[in-house]
Design a protein around this motif. Structure first.
Motif, mmCIF file in Angstrom:
data_model
loop_
_atom_site.group_PDB
_atom_site.id
_atom_site.type_symbol
_atom_site.label_atom_id
_atom_site.label_comp_id
_atom_site.label_asym_id
_atom_site.label_seq_id
_atom_site.Cartn_x
_atom_site.Cartn_y
_atom_site.Cartn_z
ATOM 1 N N MET A 389 9.900 8.954 92.829
ATOM 2 C CA MET A 389 9.183 9.834 91.914
ATOM 3 C C MET A 389 7.736 9.943 92.360
ATOM 4 O O MET A 389 7.231 9.100 93.104
ATOM 5 N N PRO A 390 7.026 10.975 91.924
ATOM 6 C CA PRO A 390 5.590 11.026 92.173
ATOM 7 C C PRO A 390 4.877 10.013 91.288
ATOM 8 O O PRO A 390 5.287 9.768 90.153
ATOM 9 N N GLY A 391 3.829 9.400 91.801
ATOM 10 C CA GLY A 391 3.109 8.419 91.002
ATOM 11 C C GLY A 391 2.044 7.717 91.813
ATOM 12 O O GLY A 391 1.636 8.184 92.889
ATOM 13 N N LEU A 392 1.607 6.576 91.309
ATOM 14 C CA LEU A 392 0.623 5.742 91.990
ATOM 15 C C LEU A 392 1.291 4.458 92.451
ATOM 16 O O LEU A 392 2.096 3.865 91.732
ATOM 17 N N VAL A 393 0.936 4.022 93.663
ATOM 18 C CA VAL A 393 1.459 2.758 94.175
ATOM 19 C C VAL A 393 0.719 1.612 93.483
ATOM 20 O O VAL A 393 -0.513 1.528 93.535
ATOM 21 N N VAL A 394 1.480 0.758 92.811
ATOM 22 C CA VAL A 394 0.898 -0.420 92.170
ATOM 23 C C VAL A 394 0.772 -1.545 93.190
ATOM 24 O O VAL A 394 -0.247 -2.234 93.265
ATOM 25 N N ALA A 395 1.817 -1.704 93.987
ATOM 26 C CA ALA A 395 1.786 -2.784 94.988
ATOM 27 C C ALA A 395 2.854 -2.541 96.047
ATOM 28 O O ALA A 395 3.907 -1.967 95.770
ATOM 29 N N ILE A 396 2.546 -2.986 97.272
ATOM 30 C CA ILE A 396 3.528 -3.059 98.359
ATOM 31 C C ILE A 396 3.496 -4.519 98.837
ATOM 32 O O ILE A 396 2.697 -4.881 99.711
ATOM 33 N N PRO A 397 4.322 -5.372 98.255
ATOM 34 C CA PRO A 397 4.207 -6.818 98.536
ATOM 35 C C PRO A 397 4.915 -7.272 99.812
ATOM 36 O O PRO A 397 5.365 -8.420 99.892
ATOM 37 N N VAL A 398 5.005 -6.400 100.814
ATOM 38 C CA VAL A 398 5.576 -6.790 102.106
ATOM 39 C C VAL A 398 4.643 -6.331 103.212
ATOM 40 O O VAL A 398 3.839 -5.419 103.016
ATOM 41 N N THR A 399 4.770 -6.958 104.383
ATOM 42 C CA THR A 399 3.929 -6.609 105.531
ATOM 43 C C THR A 399 4.798 -6.376 106.757
ATOM 44 O O THR A 399 5.967 -6.799 106.807
ATOM 45 N N VAL A 400 4.222 -5.725 107.766
ATOM 46 C CA VAL A 400 4.946 -5.446 109.009
ATOM 47 C C VAL A 400 5.379 -6.759 109.664
ATOM 48 O O VAL A 400 4.594 -7.721 109.770
ATOM 49 N N GLY A 401 6.634 -6.814 110.088
ATOM 50 C CA GLY A 401 7.175 -8.006 110.726
ATOM 51 C C GLY A 401 7.814 -8.980 109.767
ATOM 52 O O GLY A 401 8.479 -9.934 110.195
ATOM 53 N N GLN A 402 7.646 -8.772 108.472
ATOM 54 C CA GLN A 402 8.185 -9.702 107.475
ATOM 55 C C GLN A 402 9.698 -9.539 107.347
ATOM 56 O O GLN A 402 10.224 -8.435 107.348
ATOM 57 N N GLU A 403 10.409 -10.653 107.243
ATOM 58 C CA GLU A 403 11.840 -10.621 106.971
ATOM 59 C C GLU A 403 12.059 -10.488 105.462
ATOM 60 O O GLU A 403 11.480 -11.230 104.682
ATOM 61 N N VAL A 404 12.877 -9.516 105.091
ATOM 62 C CA VAL A 404 13.121 -9.223 103.674
ATOM 63 C C VAL A 404 14.592 -9.425 103.375
ATOM 64 O O VAL A 404 15.465 -9.017 104.151
ATOM 65 N N LYS A 405 14.890 -10.078 102.257
ATOM 66 C CA LYS A 405 16.261 -10.313 101.838
ATOM 67 C C LYS A 405 16.698 -9.262 100.808
ATOM 68 O O LYS A 405 15.874 -8.673 100.105
ATOM 69 N N THR A 406 17.998 -9.048 100.714
ATOM 70 C CA THR A 406 18.557 -8.099 99.747
ATOM 71 C C THR A 406 18.109 -8.451 98.331
ATOM 72 O O THR A 406 18.173 -9.607 97.908
ATOM 73 N N GLY A 407 17.603 -7.447 97.589
ATOM 74 C CA GLY A 407 17.146 -7.660 96.224
ATOM 75 C C GLY A 407 15.690 -8.016 96.095
ATOM 76 O O GLY A 407 15.151 -8.092 94.982
ATOM 77 N N GLU A 408 15.008 -8.208 97.231
ATOM 78 C CA GLU A 408 13.589 -8.555 97.191
ATOM 79 C C GLU A 408 12.745 -7.310 96.925
ATOM 80 O O GLU A 408 13.008 -6.235 97.465
ATOM 81 N N THR A 409 11.712 -7.462 96.094
ATOM 82 C CA THR A 409 10.840 -6.333 95.756
ATOM 83 C C THR A 409 10.014 -5.921 96.968
ATOM 84 O O THR A 409 9.385 -6.764 97.620
ATOM 85 N N VAL A 410 10.033 -4.604 97.278
ATOM 86 C CA VAL A 410 9.267 -4.108 98.416
ATOM 87 C C VAL A 410 8.191 -3.114 97.992
ATOM 88 O O VAL A 410 7.279 -2.822 98.776
ATOM 89 N N ALA A 411 8.279 -2.575 96.772
ATOM 90 C CA ALA A 411 7.255 -1.636 96.310
ATOM 91 C C ALA A 411 7.354 -1.484 94.800
ATOM 92 O O ALA A 411 8.436 -1.629 94.209
ATOM 93 N N ILE A 412 6.202 -1.172 94.178
ATOM 94 C CA ILE A 412 6.156 -0.889 92.737
ATOM 95 C C ILE A 412 5.373 0.408 92.553
ATOM 96 O O ILE A 412 4.234 0.525 93.012
ATOM 97 N N ILE A 413 6.001 1.387 91.878
ATOM 98 C CA ILE A 413 5.398 2.695 91.635
ATOM 99 C C ILE A 413 5.252 2.902 90.130
ATOM 100 O O ILE A 413 6.136 2.539 89.348
ATOM 101 N N GLU A 414 4.131 3.515 89.712
ATOM 102 C CA GLU A 414 3.880 3.737 88.286
ATOM 103 C C GLU A 414 3.602 5.215 88.026
ATOM 104 O O GLU A 414 2.869 5.864 88.772
ATOM 105 N N ALA A 415 4.204 5.734 86.949
ATOM 106 C CA ALA A 415 3.925 7.100 86.501
ATOM 107 C C ALA A 415 4.402 7.250 85.069
ATOM 108 O O ALA A 415 5.440 6.712 84.674
ATOM 109 N N MET A 416 3.638 7.982 84.258
ATOM 110 C CA MET A 416 4.003 8.335 82.883
ATOM 111 C C MET A 416 4.468 7.120 82.078
ATOM 112 O O MET A 416 5.564 7.094 81.516
ATOM 113 N N LYS A 417 3.632 6.113 82.037
ATOM 114 C CA LYS A 417 3.855 4.922 81.217
ATOM 115 C C LYS A 417 5.062 4.103 81.673
ATOM 116 O O LYS A 417 5.645 3.354 80.893
ATOM 117 N N MET A 418 5.480 4.268 82.934
ATOM 118 C CA MET A 418 6.663 3.567 83.399
ATOM 119 C C MET A 418 6.443 3.045 84.817
ATOM 120 O O MET A 418 5.938 3.764 85.665
#
Length: 451
Positions: A389-418
């Motif tokens: 959706m369109p919105g503002l990025v609240v956080a991107i809690p991963v970095t280049v080269g990082q190993e990520v597991k299934t279900g791990e949070t990679v981004a948080i987006i906010e728009a319209m009170k959600m």
């Protein structure tokens, strides 16, 4: 002097937010209605309440009910109460604030007919009802007032040209229909939704129209789990029924004929092949179902479409459309309808209620070539995390080269009170990060890419 103005049914919700409301409720009988109203009045008296207020109850299918909360205000769905009682609630609030006594008592109130409210939201039902922002480029609304079999009311907070931003609630309008019976109110709401056209933002009008067409909703067997029960895999539109298919065929054939006449280049051809490809049901399907059509005009200059091989004809009259208009209005076999239309490269994109299709009007020779086209293959996006959706990025809690597991949070987006939390759908290593906290993003923008 405390009175109850009866009940409103608000069970159809998504994310605990009401979507469709009606008054009265199919669930309640007269005894339950009276008991529930008495409880609401007793509560208002007990706290010495002075103004309009809304007492909420939760009920089971056996008409047992329990107190939930009291909102010391009007609520969004108050127009349906006004439509069945004839009482202007805002006026009564002002009079109460001025110190006046109510000019009526409980014995003066009665339920007249049925009313339904649809909340028109700037949110995309095809993307899980996520918010949509942008400029409201076009906003055509249903005509208000008495429409013969039903009455329309539209309480809108925006106008054509307004900007729908990410900072406020996504509601565009409260569209209401009143009828002498529940079926009449549903039919009126369905027609009012047909006459509502928005462009520039995603909106939930097709979803609202789908609910009006569903047998379960018409039966009154509804609950707070309705949307989850009826659309367990999300909303993807509905396949057109027989009449809606006829509307798609007739609308495309008529527009093709009118456009040719306006351009001064009529082909003179009367026999066509109409290809109907339903987009939501099969987004990557081939050319679609073929319908042979023979065009002619009757003595009243109404367009007749004979469906080749089906031994039936479609009578299309009172056509209100010219090239460039976004809505096509006509009467098909004696019943009026409105379809949302747009010219595309090789035909038309048409929506009738919850059915969307690409419709092409072709000569038999060209239609034969279309039948040979291969299916379109969807692009591979399995390694991308895209903003839903369109919105503002609240956080991107991963970095280049990082190993990520299934279900791990990679981004948080906010728009319209959600806030929307995006999680990895598989194990992987981050190859690139394309956004940072505070960045504005559009729908489908790539946020994170995996190797």
């Amino acid at each position: 002097n405390v009175v109850s103005l009866f009940e409103r049914e608000c069970s159809i919700q998504r994310r605990n937010q009401k979507v469709i409301e009606e008054a009265p409720s199919r669930l309640l009988d007269e005894a339950t209605r009276k008991a529930m109203g008495a409880q609401a009045v007793a509560l208002a008296k007990a706290v010495n309440y002075d103004s309009a207020g809304t007492v909420e109850f939760v009920a089971d299918q056996n008409r047992n009910f329990w107190f939930l909360e009291m909102n010391t205000r009007l609520q969004v769905e108050h127009p349906v109460t006004e439509l069945i009682t004839g009482v202007d609630l805002v006026e009564q609030m002002i009079r109460s604030a001025w110190g006046e006594r109510l000019a009526f008592e409980q014995k003066d109130l009665a339920i007249n007919g049925w009313a339904i409210e649809s909340r028109v939201y700037a949110e995309d039902p095809y993307r899980g009802f996520l918010p949509s922002i942008g400029r409201l480029v076009r906003y055509d609304t249903a005509e208000e007032g008495d429409q013969g079999d039903y009455t329309v009311r539209n309480d809108s907070g925006v106008r054509e040209g307004d900007e729908i931003s990410m900072f406020y609630d996504p509601m565009i309008a409260k569209l209401c229909a009143w009828g002498p019976t529940r079926d009449a109110a549903i039919d009126g709401m369905a027609r009012a939704l047909e006459d509502t056209h928005l462009q520039g933002v995603g909106h939930n009008v097709p979803f609202l129209a789908a609910v009006m067409d569903q047998p379960r909703f018409r039966s009154g067997q509804i609950s707070t789990s309705y949307i989850k029960d009826e659309f367990p895999d999300g909303f993807h539109g509905l396949a057109p029924d027989r009449r809606q298919t006829d509307i798609l065929i007739a609308t495309a054939a008529a527009m093709n004929e009118i456009a040719a006449e306006v351009s001064g280049d009529p082909s003179g051809r009367t026999d066509w092949i109409v290809l109907v490809s339903v987009e939501d049901a099969a987004p990557h399907a081939g050319p679609g179902d073929a319908h042979g059509v023979s065009l002619s005009y009757d003595d009243d200059e109404a367009l007749t479409l004979d469906l080749v091989g089906e031994d039936r004809a479609l009578q299309l009259s009172d056509i209100d459309w010219r090239p460039g208009l976004a809505q096509f209005r006509a009467v098909l076999d004696g019943v009026p309808f409105t379809a949302e239309v747009a010219r595309v490269a090789d035909g038309w994109r048409i929506r009738t209620r919850a059915a969307r299709a690409r419709v092409r009007v072709l000569s038999p020779a060209v239609a034969a070539l279309y039948a040979r086209l291969p299916d379109k293959v969807a692009a591979d996006t399995s390694k991308l995390i895209q903003s839903p959706m369109p919105g503002l990025v609240v956080a991107i809690p991963v970095t280049v080269g990082q190993e990520v597991k299934t279900g791990e949070t990679v981004a948080i987006i906010e728009a319209m009170k959600m806030q929307n939390i995006l999680k990895a759908e598989r194990d992987g290593v981050v190859k690139a990060v394309s956004a940072a906290a505070g960045d504005p993003v559009a729908a489908d923008d790539v946020l994170v890419e995996f190797e």
